[in-house]
Design a protein around this motif. Sequence first.
Motif, PDB file in Angstrom:
ATOM      1  N   ILE A  69      79.646 115.530   3.599  1.00 43.28           N
ATOM      2  CA  ILE A  69      79.128 115.651   2.237  1.00 43.28           C
ATOM      3  C   ILE A  69      78.906 117.134   1.960  1.00 43.28           C
ATOM      4  O   ILE A  69      78.187 117.811   2.707  1.00 43.28           O
ATOM      5  N   PHE A  70      79.548 117.649   0.906  1.00 49.42           N
ATOM      6  CA  PHE A  70      79.363 119.042   0.512  1.00 49.42           C
ATOM      7  C   PHE A  70      78.535 119.072  -0.765  1.00 49.42           C
ATOM      8  O   PHE A  70      78.801 118.338  -1.710  1.00 49.42           O
ATOM      9  N   GLY A  71      77.534 119.918  -0.778  1.00 47.93           N
ATOM     10  CA  GLY A  71      76.639 119.987  -1.939  1.00 47.93           C
ATOM     11  C   GLY A  71      75.239 120.291  -1.455  1.00 47.93           C
ATOM     12  O   GLY A  71      75.005 120.524  -0.274  1.00 47.93           O
ATOM     13  N   ASN A  72      74.276 120.282  -2.370  1.00 49.74           N
ATOM     14  CA  ASN A  72      72.910 120.638  -2.014  1.00 49.74           C
ATOM     15  C   ASN A  72      72.056 119.407  -1.764  1.00 49.74           C
ATOM     16  O   ASN A  72      72.150 118.411  -2.478  1.00 49.74           O
ATOM     17  N   LEU A  73      71.214 119.496  -0.744  1.00 46.83           N
ATOM     18  CA  LEU A  73      70.288 118.426  -0.389  1.00 46.83           C
ATOM     19  C   LEU A  73      68.908 118.805  -0.904  1.00 46.83           C
ATOM     20  O   LEU A  73      68.398 119.879  -0.600  1.00 46.83           O
ATOM     21  N   TYR A  74      68.303 117.922  -1.702  1.00 46.63           N
ATOM     22  CA  TYR A  74      67.012 118.204  -2.314  1.00 46.63           C
ATOM     23  C   TYR A  74      65.930 117.264  -1.788  1.00 46.63           C
ATOM     24  O   TYR A  74      66.180 116.073  -1.566  1.00 46.63           O
ATOM     25  N   ASP A  75      64.724 117.791  -1.608  1.00 42.80           N
ATOM     26  CA  ASP A  75      63.532 116.979  -1.357  1.00 42.80           C
ATOM     27  C   ASP A  75      62.809 116.890  -2.691  1.00 42.80           C
ATOM     28  O   ASP A  75      62.180 117.850  -3.132  1.00 42.80           O
ATOM     29  N   MET A  76      62.930 115.751  -3.354  1.00 36.35           N
ATOM     30  CA  MET A  76      62.389 115.619  -4.706  1.00 36.35           C
ATOM     31  C   MET A  76      60.865 115.562  -4.727  1.00 36.35           C
ATOM     32  O   MET A  76      60.249 115.836  -5.756  1.00 36.35           O
ATOM     33  N   HIS A  77      60.240 115.213  -3.604  1.00 43.11           N
ATOM     34  CA  HIS A  77      58.776 115.188  -3.554  1.00 43.11           C
ATOM     35  C   HIS A  77      58.204 116.597  -3.571  1.00 43.11           C
ATOM     36  O   HIS A  77      57.205 116.871  -4.236  1.00 43.11           O
ATOM     37  N   THR A  78      58.849 117.484  -2.820  1.00 44.71           N
ATOM     38  CA  THR A  78      58.357 118.870  -2.761  1.00 44.71           C
ATOM     39  C   THR A  78      59.119 119.799  -3.710  1.00 44.71           C
ATOM     40  O   THR A  78      58.767 120.969  -3.829  1.00 44.71           O
ATOM     41  N   GLN A  79      60.175 119.254  -4.356  1.00 44.10           N
ATOM     42  CA  GLN A  79      61.010 120.036  -5.266  1.00 44.10           C
ATOM     43  C   GLN A  79      61.647 121.228  -4.554  1.00 44.10           C
ATOM     44  O   GLN A  79      61.773 122.320  -5.108  1.00 44.10           O
ATOM     45  N   LYS A  80      62.057 121.010  -3.297  1.00 43.21           N
ATOM     46  CA  LYS A  80      62.703 122.062  -2.529  1.00 43.21           C
ATOM     47  C   LYS A  80      64.195 121.812  -2.392  1.00 43.21           C
ATOM     48  O   LYS A  80      64.615 120.669  -2.189  1.00 43.21           O
ATOM     49  N   ASP A  81      64.956 122.876  -2.510  1.00 43.37           N
ATOM     50  CA  ASP A  81      66.391 122.824  -2.253  1.00 43.37           C
ATOM     51  C   ASP A  81      66.575 123.135  -0.773  1.00 43.37           C
ATOM     52  O   ASP A  81      66.524 124.282  -0.353  1.00 43.37           O
ATOM     53  N   ILE A  82      66.774 122.099   0.033  1.00 44.57           N
ATOM     54  CA  ILE A  82      66.863 122.270   1.478  1.00 44.57           C
ATOM     55  C   ILE A  82      68.095 123.090   1.858  1.00 44.57           C
ATOM     56  O   ILE A  82      68.058 123.913   2.771  1.00 44.57           O
ATOM     57  N   THR A  83      69.200 122.866   1.138  1.00 46.18           N
ATOM     58  CA  THR A  83      70.429 123.595   1.446  1.00 46.18           C
ATOM     59  C   THR A  83      70.254 125.086   1.206  1.00 46.18           C
ATOM     60  O   THR A  83      70.746 125.911   1.968  1.00 46.18           O
ATOM     61  N   ALA A  84      69.544 125.444   0.150  1.00 46.55           N
ATOM     62  CA  ALA A  84      69.323 126.855  -0.174  1.00 46.55           C
ATOM     63  C   ALA A  84      68.534 127.557   0.922  1.00 46.55           C
ATOM     64  O   ALA A  84      68.647 128.771   1.098  1.00 46.55           O
ATOM     65  N   GLU A  85      67.742 126.769   1.669  1.00 45.18           N
ATOM     66  CA  GLU A  85      66.954 127.349   2.749  1.00 45.18           C
ATOM     67  C   GLU A  85      67.759 127.481   4.034  1.00 45.18           C
ATOM     68  O   GLU A  85      67.308 128.091   4.996  1.00 45.18           O
ATOM     69  N   ALA A  86      68.950 126.863   4.047  1.00 44.67           N
ATOM     70  CA  ALA A  86      69.792 126.951   5.238  1.00 44.67           C
ATOM     71  C   ALA A  86      70.349 128.367   5.357  1.00 44.67           C
ATOM     72  O   ALA A  86      70.355 129.148   4.408  1.00 44.67           O
TER      73      ALA A  86
END
Length: 242
Positions: A69-86
């Motif tokens: 899967i290519f794209g961004n993974l989000y944690d909607m509870h914390t509103q964090k872009d997990i992929t951006a933190e990679a």
Amino acid sequence: MKKTALVISLLAVCSLNANANVAKATANLKKSYPATTFNKVNETPIKGIYEVVMGQNVAYTDDKGRYFIFGNLYDMHTQKDITAEADNKTKVYFPNAEQLKNAIKEVKGNGQRKVVVFSDPDCPYCARLEQTLIGLDNVTIYTFLYPLEQLHPTAKSTAINIWCSGNPVKSMKDYMLAKIKPEIKTCKNPIDSNIAFGASFGVQGTPSLIFEDGTLIPGAMSLEAIEQQLQKSHDKVVNNAN
């Protein structure tokens, strides 16, 4: 003391299990894709799904490495872009005016903010990004046609036809968004130069974006993520100039 020891033991077991799972997934990936360099393999908050960093590309896969899967993974509870933190951001430089002559230029609104896109006309993720870019305003988009012939054999000829058309912006959008093929045309074109130019930045896949402050991010980012990075990079460049 016993309770503390038990907690430490449980944490150690969890850590060992996590490491074992990552090691197993890594081994499967290397076996299935021996020609690919996997810089990092990490567990994600989703059980059985692993984050894979390949050069400047980030993807998510199962432990067998069958589905990606290519794209961004989000944690909607914390509103964090997990992929951006990679670890998928690389600092390069923003191309100069002479280099940008080889890109298709589209000005939207006041055009003050700037972004470079390396795009393969036949890449489905590039088409998705092109659709996303419609939602941006007050930006100048420089698109370097960057065909990956090993994946899309006809992409280079299509890129040449787009560049040689009377209106490259329209021709590119017609093809990528509506699959309207450009007329077959030949002219002096920068496609081979674009391929070498992208390689000099370490671009390994499409789409890849370079923002004004030299931040290079691979993948079809969301509109929100692009908007945030656009403004952040633009503000940084303006502040440094003052």
